[in-house]
Design a protein around this motif. Sequence first.
Motif, PDB file in Angstrom:
ATOM      1  N   GLU A   8      -1.667 -12.054  45.966  1.00  0.00           N
ATOM      2  CA  GLU A   8      -2.286 -13.083  46.561  1.00  0.00           C
ATOM      3  C   GLU A   8      -3.034 -13.654  45.481  1.00  0.00           C
ATOM      4  OE1 GLU A   8      -2.069 -11.365  51.314  1.00  0.00           O
ATOM      5  OE2 GLU A   8      -4.011 -11.321  50.048  1.00  0.00           O
ATOM      6  N   THR A   9      -3.755 -12.728  44.943  1.00  0.00           N
ATOM      7  CA  THR A   9      -4.795 -13.146  43.821  1.00  0.00           C
ATOM      8  C   THR A   9      -4.090 -13.864  42.801  1.00  0.00           C
ATOM      9  OG1 THR A   9      -6.219 -11.254  44.418  1.00  0.00           O
ATOM     10  CG2 THR A   9      -6.556 -12.466  42.406  1.00  0.00           C
ATOM     11  N   ARG A  10      -2.880 -13.429  42.185  1.00  0.00           N
ATOM     12  CA  ARG A  10      -2.247 -13.904  41.388  1.00  0.00           C
ATOM     13  C   ARG A  10      -1.744 -15.245  41.742  1.00  0.00           C
ATOM     14  NH1 ARG A  10       2.829 -11.259  40.400  1.00  0.00           N
ATOM     15  NH2 ARG A  10       3.863 -12.919  41.468  1.00  0.00           N
ATOM     16  N   LEU A  11      -1.438 -15.417  42.861  1.00  0.00           N
ATOM     17  CA  LEU A  11      -0.759 -16.824  43.331  1.00  0.00           C
ATOM     18  C   LEU A  11      -1.820 -17.802  43.403  1.00  0.00           C
ATOM     19  CD1 LEU A  11       2.105 -18.072  43.871  1.00  0.00           C
ATOM     20  CD2 LEU A  11       1.471 -17.551  46.363  1.00  0.00           C
ATOM     21  N   ALA A  12      -3.115 -17.462  43.733  1.00  0.00           N
ATOM     22  CA  ALA A  12      -4.084 -18.280  43.897  1.00  0.00           C
ATOM     23  C   ALA A  12      -4.547 -18.694  42.319  1.00  0.00           C
ATOM     24  CB  ALA A  12      -5.346 -17.520  44.399  1.00  0.00           C
ATOM     25  N   ALA A  13      -4.538 -17.924  41.437  1.00  0.00           N
ATOM     26  CA  ALA A  13      -4.878 -18.130  40.072  1.00  0.00           C
ATOM     27  C   ALA A  13      -3.834 -19.173  39.557  1.00  0.00           C
ATOM     28  CB  ALA A  13      -4.872 -17.034  39.197  1.00  0.00           C
ATOM     29  N   GLU A  14      -2.566 -18.916  39.795  1.00  0.00           N
ATOM     30  CA  GLU A  14      -1.773 -19.910  39.325  1.00  0.00           C
ATOM     31  C   GLU A  14      -1.805 -21.307  39.965  1.00  0.00           C
ATOM     32  OE1 GLU A  14       1.958 -16.473  38.473  1.00  0.00           O
ATOM     33  OE2 GLU A  14       2.020 -17.944  40.030  1.00  0.00           O
ATOM     34  N   ALA A  16      -4.335 -22.464  41.096  1.00  0.00           N
ATOM     35  CA  ALA A  16      -5.727 -23.100  40.645  1.00  0.00           C
ATOM     36  C   ALA A  16      -5.438 -24.115  39.358  1.00  0.00           C
ATOM     37  CB  ALA A  16      -6.786 -22.128  40.151  1.00  0.00           C
ATOM     38  N   GLU A  17      -4.486 -23.708  38.741  1.00  0.00           N
ATOM     39  CA  GLU A  17      -3.854 -24.212  37.606  1.00  0.00           C
ATOM     40  C   GLU A  17      -2.886 -25.535  37.866  1.00  0.00           C
ATOM     41  OE1 GLU A  17      -4.821 -24.012  34.195  1.00  0.00           O
ATOM     42  OE2 GLU A  17      -6.165 -22.284  34.519  1.00  0.00           O
ATOM     43  N   ALA A  18      -2.229 -25.312  38.978  1.00  0.00           N
ATOM     44  CA  ALA A  18      -0.736 -26.282  39.222  1.00  0.00           C
ATOM     45  C   ALA A  18      -1.314 -27.138  40.197  1.00  0.00           C
ATOM     46  CB  ALA A  18       0.443 -25.284  39.673  1.00  0.00           C
ATOM     47  N   ARG A  19      -2.184 -26.745  41.157  1.00  0.00           N
ATOM     48  CA  ARG A  19      -2.541 -27.492  42.342  1.00  0.00           C
ATOM     49  C   ARG A  19      -4.037 -27.263  42.838  1.00  0.00           C
ATOM     50  NH1 ARG A  19       1.046 -30.449  45.773  1.00  0.00           N
ATOM     51  NH2 ARG A  19      -0.760 -30.933  46.902  1.00  0.00           N
ATOM     52  N   PRO A  20      -5.009 -27.440  42.118  1.00  0.00           N
ATOM     53  CA  PRO A  20      -6.228 -26.888  42.472  1.00  0.00           C
ATOM     54  C   PRO A  20      -6.798 -27.558  43.970  1.00  0.00           C
ATOM     55  CG  PRO A  20      -6.438 -28.494  40.755  1.00  0.00           C
ATOM     56  CD  PRO A  20      -5.135 -28.069  40.931  1.00  0.00           C
ATOM     57  N   ALA A 170       3.738 -22.686  40.425  1.00  0.00           N
ATOM     58  CA  ALA A 170       4.279 -23.970  39.870  1.00  0.00           C
ATOM     59  C   ALA A 170       5.659 -24.191  40.362  1.00  0.00           C
ATOM     60  CB  ALA A 170       3.888 -24.169  38.420  1.00  0.00           C
ATOM     61  N   GLU A 171       6.576 -23.027  40.106  1.00  0.00           N
ATOM     62  CA  GLU A 171       8.149 -23.347  40.396  1.00  0.00           C
ATOM     63  C   GLU A 171       7.945 -23.321  41.994  1.00  0.00           C
ATOM     64  OE1 GLU A 171       9.912 -20.704  36.476  1.00  0.00           O
ATOM     65  OE2 GLU A 171       8.851 -19.700  38.254  1.00  0.00           O
ATOM     66  N   GLN A 172       7.619 -22.591  42.717  1.00  0.00           N
ATOM     67  CA  GLN A 172       7.549 -22.729  44.107  1.00  0.00           C
ATOM     68  C   GLN A 172       7.324 -24.149  44.727  1.00  0.00           C
ATOM     69  OE1 GLN A 172       6.594 -19.447  46.858  1.00  0.00           O
ATOM     70  NE2 GLN A 172       5.832 -18.642  45.218  1.00  0.00           N
TER      71      GLN A 172
END
Length: 501
Positions: A8-14, A16-20, A170-172
């Motif tokens: 969950e934490t990793r997806l949130a960080a990603e 924040a970059e792709a769609r804040p 981003a890929e999802q």
Amino acid sequence: MHRPSPIETRLAAELAEARPDLVDRYVAELPGARAAVLTRLWRALAHEPLPWVARRVRGAHSLALRLADGRALHGPQADPYATDGYVTAVRLDGVAYDDPARLMTDLGWPHSGGFAAELGHSAASLALSRADREFPPKEWPDHDWEWEQRVVDGHPFHPNCRSRPGFSAAEQLAYGPEHRPVVRLETVPVAAGDCLLTGDWPDGLRDAGRLLIPVHPWQRAHVLKGGSAVPWRDAHPLMSLRTLALPGGAHVKTALSARLTSSVRDISAYSIGAAMTLSSFATDLASRTDGLLHITRTLGAVTADSPDLAALLRESPQAYAAPGERVLPVAALATTGLPGSPSWLAEFTRLALTVGLRLLDLGVALEAHGQNLLVVLSETGAPRRLVYRDLADIRLSPARLTRHGITPPELTGRLVTDDETNLRRKLFGSLVAGALAGTAGSGPALAAALATAVPRLPATPDLTALLESPLPAKALTLMRLSPEVPGDQWAALPNPLAGVR
């Protein structure tokens, strides 16, 4: 208080970059997503033949599982046909768990570590899907792919309903149908002599003695590393993610060698070799349903001697809609409000069972889950006909076909069986325990629809078996926890048809 998992934490960080702009909504959706996955997992713990569960004690409103190692699990009664995320926590030896991944980790069963990671992916990706849902949704979409995009939660009963390991945030967002993207397909050129081709391959996918094989960009980036590929056409991903709709044209099924729900989604040479024979045979057989069923034809299929580089072109189900009619996957019906009408649900149930049982009697068991099975609705929303797509997992019975004077197609391998248990499991597990249950949304609603529909069905031995036996459903969690066991494994669910005549 729940601690965010590493996934969950990793997806949130990603994110924040792709769609804040989606981060806050994603975090807000996490509790509900965990409950949705935990509900599916609790259903499996309550009903699947798991060797680590010694005994189940059912109370009026609760369920206790006595585990083989002496521990105990407690939770609510588990309706095997409910689709809402009603299980918010269960207790393992008195300790509350609201996270299905942590629960599976602490159960410590064989292969539970890998399955727990998949459950974590499923909850995190489901939260992302819900955070980006269209609101308000269109009442009646204009395009076929828009119906597919409305199915936000994925498989209604699999705990890995949204598991997409190997896909970044981003890929999802770029490839998941619920995120409404446009995907630029690519093509890989392969010498025609190095390919297995069945059916017709269009001139636009040929070049100087080479066949141009459509590939998904995720596959190109992660699996087909090296070699040449060129952009081809924009397309819209459908529910299966690897199948995409070309605007105004065919559907393209690509190889996508990622594990989604349970299976790795490549395309075998067996499927390519059988594609046209199956398509021709099934199209002819559908003519015996008095116009109630259409089969989408396979136009062409090709593989470059690799399950990782293959594709099928299939006609769109929209080809079978008359003016004013709509065609949508059964999995999308729950988004329309139509199943909330008991009379509508009973009529749809009667239509689906009439077609499914008719083909089973003839000798074909459809894999009629909510993704493969589509319904044609009239302008007023009445269910008129069915459309079936993707013949790769049906079962054919030469004995039954011959009994009806039908010449069996020249096929061998996993598609062919005369075992009545296997044939009935294929249809009943996908159609009744899958598509119809997912549409009804609960055991009581499913039972009421079946009670109205069944008396109007022709009496056959298969209907008798459906009425008198527990309802088969794939034991999806058991299969993930016992990967060393080949093939499908099955659970026997309480039969909502019991006593219905």
